[in-house]
Motif scaffolding. Structure first.
Motif, PDB file in Angstrom:
ATOM      1  N   ASP A 156       0.932  -1.309  -0.084  1.00 28.77           N
ATOM      2  CA  ASP A 156       0.101  -0.052  -0.061  1.00 28.77           C
ATOM      3  C   ASP A 156       1.047   1.182  -0.064  1.00 28.77           C
ATOM      4  O   ASP A 156       0.528   2.426  -0.449  1.00 28.77           O
ATOM      5  N   ARG A 157       2.078   1.161   0.872  1.00 24.22           N
ATOM      6  CA  ARG A 157       3.103   2.191   0.680  1.00 24.22           C
ATOM      7  C   ARG A 157       4.320   1.988   0.589  1.00 24.22           C
ATOM      8  O   ARG A 157       4.760   0.902   1.169  1.00 24.22           O
ATOM      9  N   ILE A 158       5.151   2.653  -0.184  1.00 23.85           N
ATOM     10  CA  ILE A 158       6.458   2.355  -0.304  1.00 23.85           C
ATOM     11  C   ILE A 158       7.205   3.655   0.412  1.00 23.85           C
ATOM     12  O   ILE A 158       7.030   4.879  -0.116  1.00 23.85           O
ATOM     13  N   LEU A 159       8.231   3.526   1.137  1.00 26.05           N
ATOM     14  CA  LEU A 159       8.814   4.398   1.887  1.00 26.05           C
ATOM     15  C   LEU A 159      10.403   4.464   1.527  1.00 26.05           C
ATOM     16  O   LEU A 159      10.953   3.146   1.865  1.00 26.05           O
ATOM     17  N   THR A 160      10.929   5.515   1.280  1.00 27.70           N
ATOM     18  CA  THR A 160      12.295   5.491   1.197  1.00 27.70           C
ATOM     19  C   THR A 160      12.973   6.273   2.399  1.00 27.70           C
ATOM     20  O   THR A 160      12.815   7.458   2.307  1.00 27.70           O
ATOM     21  N   PHE A 161      14.107   5.748   2.978  1.00 22.59           N
ATOM     22  CA  PHE A 161      14.792   6.467   4.055  1.00 22.59           C
ATOM     23  C   PHE A 161      16.370   6.712   3.430  1.00 22.59           C
ATOM     24  O   PHE A 161      17.080   5.872   3.031  1.00 22.59           O
ATOM     25  N   THR A 162      16.651   8.024   3.137  1.00 23.03           N
ATOM     26  CA  THR A 162      17.635   8.283   2.680  1.00 23.03           C
ATOM     27  C   THR A 162      18.584   9.263   3.162  1.00 23.03           C
ATOM     28  O   THR A 162      17.885   9.839   4.090  1.00 23.03           O
ATOM     29  N   SER A 163      19.689   9.524   2.798  1.00 20.57           N
ATOM     30  CA  SER A 163      20.538  10.454   3.725  1.00 20.57           C
ATOM     31  C   SER A 163      20.329  11.793   3.180  1.00 20.57           C
ATOM     32  O   SER A 163      19.978  12.119   1.875  1.00 20.57           O
TER      33      SER A 163
END
Lengths: 122, 129
Positions: free
Chosen positions: B122-129
């Motif tokens: 349902d959701r795609i989350l990206t954790f980036t610098s």
């Protein structure tokens, strides 16, 4: 059965960060290889990726734009850039290495919202 | 949780635990999501994020790879490293094999698994610098 999703990759990184550009293209191609619509948006320092390739190559950097030129063969649908990001860096839309759709900053949220998946590449 | 919307998440982590807060923020987000009944379909480590899998020589309370392993063991999380990103950073061999550097619970995979999981999420989350 999974339905098709429309992806947008938001590129905010300059071309000075190692292999990130190549890895971004790998990810784009993986999505396109599964026949999902893909768009790319250059934003903030990401617009430096659209700078003339010879400038980057002279500095020993690998630019994204020549790779992006090949992406039409992989059904990458649209390449867009934020107008204000270009203007703030004194980059002219005429001097970019590939044609882009220019979006005003006020248009960007709605444009991104038109996709199912937004992948930030910051 | 009555009436709460349960979601399926795919998490992509692009930052090493040493360069930014992003990986630790992702870890905390996943813990909170699981505690609230949500599902984590895949935790995908890409770019410098693959460094989260590396066993630390100085394992202590700040050892994020150990905390990832524990979280995976506790909740059955699928922690997948992109093989090409891991190869570029010397975490796996040219043949894509683990060289004993990976913490328990991590496995080597590819972008195809990330795409497949995105289609189910349902959701795609990206954790980036």
């Amino acid at each position: 059965m999974n339905h098709s999703k429309c992806f947008v990759f938001v590129v905010r990184q300059p071309p000075f960060r190692g292999d990130r550009t190549v890895e971004l293209v790998d990810q784009l191609l993986a999505v396109a290889a599964f026949d999902h619509p893909v768009d790319v948006l250059f934003l903030d320092d990401g617009v430096w990726q659209l700078q003339a390739a010879h400038v980057l190559e002279g500095a020993g950097l690998r630019p994204l734009a020549p790779l992006l030129r090949t992406l039409e063969f992989y059904d990458v649908r649209e390449v867009a850039a934020e107008h204000e990001s270009l203007a703030e860096r004194a980059l002219s839309p005429d001097g970019l290495v590939l044609p882009v759709r220019l979006l005003a900053r006020s248009e960007v949220p709605a444009w991104i919202a038109g996709h199912d998946v937004a992948v930030g590449c910051g | 949780m009555v009436g709460a919307l349960i979601m399926k998440f795919v998490i992509q982590i692009d930052a090493s635990p040493h360069e930014a807060q992003a990986a630790n923020t992702a870890y905390q987000f996943i813990k909170a999501a699981l505690a609230n009944g949500h599902h984590i379909l895949l935790v995908f480590f890409y770019y410098d994020g693959v460094c989260n899998a590396q066993v630390s020589s100085f394992a202590g309370k700040d050892d994020l790879s150990g905390r990832w392993s524990a979280l995976a063991r506790e909740h059955g999380l699928d922690l997948v490293l992109c093989v090409s990103a891991a190869q570029r950073r010397g975490l796996v061999s040219a043949e894509g094999k683990d060289q004993g550097l990976l913490a328990p619970g991590f496995r080597i995979g590819g972008l195809g698994q990330w795409v497949d999981a995105c289609l189910k999420a349902d959701r795609i989350l990206t954790f980036t610098s």
